[in-house]
Design a protein around this motif. Structure first.
Motif, PDB file in Angstrom:
ATOM      1  N   GLN A 167     -33.022 -29.983 110.833  1.00  0.00           N
ATOM      2  CA  GLN A 167     -32.038 -28.903 110.824  1.00  0.00           C
ATOM      3  C   GLN A 167     -31.352 -28.807 109.465  1.00  0.00           C
ATOM      4  O   GLN A 167     -31.134 -27.707 108.940  1.00  0.00           O
ATOM      5  N   TYR A 170     -33.448 -27.064 106.731  1.00  0.00           N
ATOM      6  CA  TYR A 170     -33.501 -25.602 106.826  1.00  0.00           C
ATOM      7  C   TYR A 170     -32.151 -24.962 106.503  1.00  0.00           C
ATOM      8  O   TYR A 170     -32.071 -24.036 105.705  1.00  0.00           O
ATOM      9  N   ARG A 171     -31.098 -25.480 107.119  1.00  0.00           N
ATOM     10  CA  ARG A 171     -29.792 -24.829 107.012  1.00  0.00           C
ATOM     11  C   ARG A 171     -29.057 -25.133 105.710  1.00  0.00           C
ATOM     12  O   ARG A 171     -28.434 -24.250 105.117  1.00  0.00           O
ATOM     13  N   LYS A 174     -31.960 -24.951 102.466  1.00  0.00           N
ATOM     14  CA  LYS A 174     -32.599 -23.634 102.380  1.00  0.00           C
ATOM     15  C   LYS A 174     -34.104 -23.740 102.129  1.00  0.00           C
ATOM     16  O   LYS A 174     -34.695 -22.966 101.375  1.00  0.00           O
ATOM     17  N   TYR A 176     -37.851 -23.447 103.718  1.00  0.00           N
ATOM     18  CA  TYR A 176     -38.408 -22.657 104.814  1.00  0.00           C
ATOM     19  C   TYR A 176     -39.862 -22.981 105.126  1.00  0.00           C
ATOM     20  O   TYR A 176     -40.376 -22.588 106.162  1.00  0.00           O
ATOM     21  N   ASN A 177     -40.507 -23.712 104.231  1.00  0.00           N
ATOM     22  CA  ASN A 177     -41.943 -23.935 104.353  1.00  0.00           C
ATOM     23  C   ASN A 177     -42.247 -25.373 103.933  1.00  0.00           C
ATOM     24  O   ASN A 177     -42.322 -25.673 102.750  1.00  0.00           O
ATOM     25  N   PHE A 199     -36.883 -28.942 112.419  1.00  0.00           N
ATOM     26  CA  PHE A 199     -37.060 -27.929 111.378  1.00  0.00           C
ATOM     27  C   PHE A 199     -37.527 -26.606 111.975  1.00  0.00           C
ATOM     28  O   PHE A 199     -37.009 -25.527 111.633  1.00  0.00           O
ATOM     29  N   LYS A 200     -38.489 -26.669 112.886  1.00  0.00           N
ATOM     30  CA  LYS A 200     -39.019 -25.444 113.497  1.00  0.00           C
ATOM     31  C   LYS A 200     -37.984 -24.759 114.384  1.00  0.00           C
ATOM     32  O   LYS A 200     -37.862 -23.530 114.371  1.00  0.00           O
ATOM     33  N   ALA A 202     -34.856 -24.803 114.021  1.00  0.00           N
ATOM     34  CA  ALA A 202     -33.836 -24.206 113.162  1.00  0.00           C
ATOM     35  C   ALA A 202     -34.320 -22.910 112.536  1.00  0.00           C
ATOM     36  O   ALA A 202     -33.519 -22.090 112.081  1.00  0.00           O
ATOM     37  N   GLY A 204     -37.588 -22.942 110.549  1.00  0.00           N
ATOM     38  CA  GLY A 204     -38.540 -23.237 109.493  1.00  0.00           C
ATOM     39  C   GLY A 204     -39.987 -23.181 109.946  1.00  0.00           C
ATOM     40  O   GLY A 204     -40.294 -23.092 111.139  1.00  0.00           O
ATOM     41  N   ASP A 232     -42.587 -25.647 100.145  1.00  0.00           N
ATOM     42  CA  ASP A 232     -41.302 -25.856  99.475  1.00  0.00           C
ATOM     43  C   ASP A 232     -40.982 -27.339  99.313  1.00  0.00           C
ATOM     44  O   ASP A 232     -40.260 -27.727  98.395  1.00  0.00           O
TER      45      ASP A 232
END
Length: 389
Positions: A167, A170-171, A174, A176-177, A199-200, A202, A204, A232
């Motif tokens: 989490q 992602y948050r 930043k 995303y991949n 991650f997913k 959230a 991503g 990323d």
């Protein structure tokens, strides 16, 4: 598995000081107080690629042994002399099982273990003997989901830390991949799974999931694929020394991505020296910032004085606390009965070097704290302290 005669004597005769003295090896001489030796086992790698971590955590445990022996703890008016019996588990399940059988023959009252691989593999052995088993490094939640009442974990598990870090990636970062690599071990695979889930959920995207042997230093195939997918970041589920090798390989291949790790003791100077100040590494550990720990300075001084040249792994602090709370539990219960010790560990609160220590019904640490670290040159900077919901 049959419980050793020694431990049977302790359980059956705990209320009879003289007989307990005979069963537990208590000695006395005219004009001298009675004394009994309490053996505590420790399963940790003392050779191989994880040797440095294993040595560090055993050092932490030995510091605690030396300290509690000065406290003059007594059971039924007999002074308890604590001794540590260390076995090299080589980070291997089968070796761990053989070492566990040896510890039973040595009549240990409790056992400290490290990795998910060995802690899980040996759990039924110690459960059959009703011996408390305390982990200072098993991140896989499964260790405390076996239904045993004698297992304990000194820090947060992968379902807490992995999801939190996913989490956070992602948050807060930043990202995303992200590509995910694990080392196929119970610890590394579970951590990679939990990070991916967090991650997913959230928002991503997992660019690719890869698995390598926990013995390999060849990451080229996975890294080449990740480079092509332009991820990323890379999340690694496995040991920190193998992570260092992966990061060096990635840089050699021209990857400039961030590297993420969770709960593998990454935040130490040895790693940074191996990766040549590469930067861009973030690691989540289940600990509190050391400068916030009331006893940290005194522990650091005692450790560096006693073990010059050995770095202080995060598990060394947990190992120190594991021994200390065992001493407190023996003193509180006035018993050397392993089953009584397990019951006491479940019900009491302890003040440790690492903070407040209290276990839930499963044996997990209540209210674990997690800290995100980032490499900056030759130092690790604390980025954020987070807690599980």
């Amino acid at each position: 598995m049959a419980v050793s005669f020694h431990i049977m004597c302790i359980r059956l005769l705990a209320s009879f000081p003289l007989l307990l003295a005979i069963g537990a090896g208590m000695v006395s001489a005219p004009g001298r107080a009675q004394e009994v030796t309490a053996y505590i086992g420790f399963l940790a790698p003392q050779s191989g690629s994880n040797q440095e971590r294993g040595v560090s955590m055993v050092n932490g445990a030995q510091l605690a042994i030396d300290e509690i022996n000065k406290k003059n703890i007594k059971v039924n008016n007999a002074r308890v002399n604590f001794q540590l019996i260390v076995q090299d588990d080589r980070f291997n399940a089968n070796t761990g099982k053989l070492a566990a059988q040896y510890l039973l023959k040595r009549n240990v009252l409790a056992v400290v273990c490290h990795s998910s691989t060995v802690c899980i593999a040996t759990a039924d052995i110690f459960q059959s003997a009703h011996i408390p088993q305390i982990s200072v490094g098993a991140t896989n939640h499964h260790f405390t989901q076996l239904g045993y009442n004698n297992v304990f974990r000194m820090f947060g598990h992968s379902e807490e830390g992995g999801i939190l870090f996913g989490q956070y990636a992602y948050r807060d970062l930043k990202l995303y991949n992200i590509a995910v690599i694990d080392d196929k071990t119970p610890s590394g695979s579970a951590m990679a799974d939990q990070f991916s889930d967090g991650f997913k959920k959230a928002g991503g995207f997992i660019a690719g999931r890869y698995s390598v042997s926990d013995k390999t230093s060849d990451f080229n195939e996975a890294l080449a694929s990740i480079k092509e997918k332009k991820a990323d970041a890379i999340f690694w589920g496995g040991t920190h020394l193998q992570a260092a090798n992966m990061i060096v390989n990635a840089k050699r291949l021209g990857l400039t991505t961030r590297f993420l790790n969770a709960m593998n003791g990454m935040n130490n100077q040895n790693v940074l020296s191996r990766v040549n100040d590469v930067g861009n590494i973030l690691s989540l550990e289940s600990d509190q910032p050391r400068d916030k720990l009331a006893k940290w300075k005194s522990f650091e001084k005692a450790y560096t004085t006693s073990f010059p040249g050995s770095y202080i792994d995060v598990s060394a602090l947990r190992a120190y606390d594991a021994i200390q709370i065992l001493g407190d539990a023996i003193k509180s219960s006035n018993s050397l009965d392993p089953q009584k010790l397990a019951e006491t560990l479940h019900t009491e609160k302890f003040k440790g070097l690492t903070g407040p220590i209290e276990f839930d019904q499963e044996g997990n640490l209540k209210n674990p704290v997690f800290t995100v670290y980032e490499s900056q040159g030759t130092e690790w900077k604390i980025v954020k302290v987070v807690k599980a919901d």
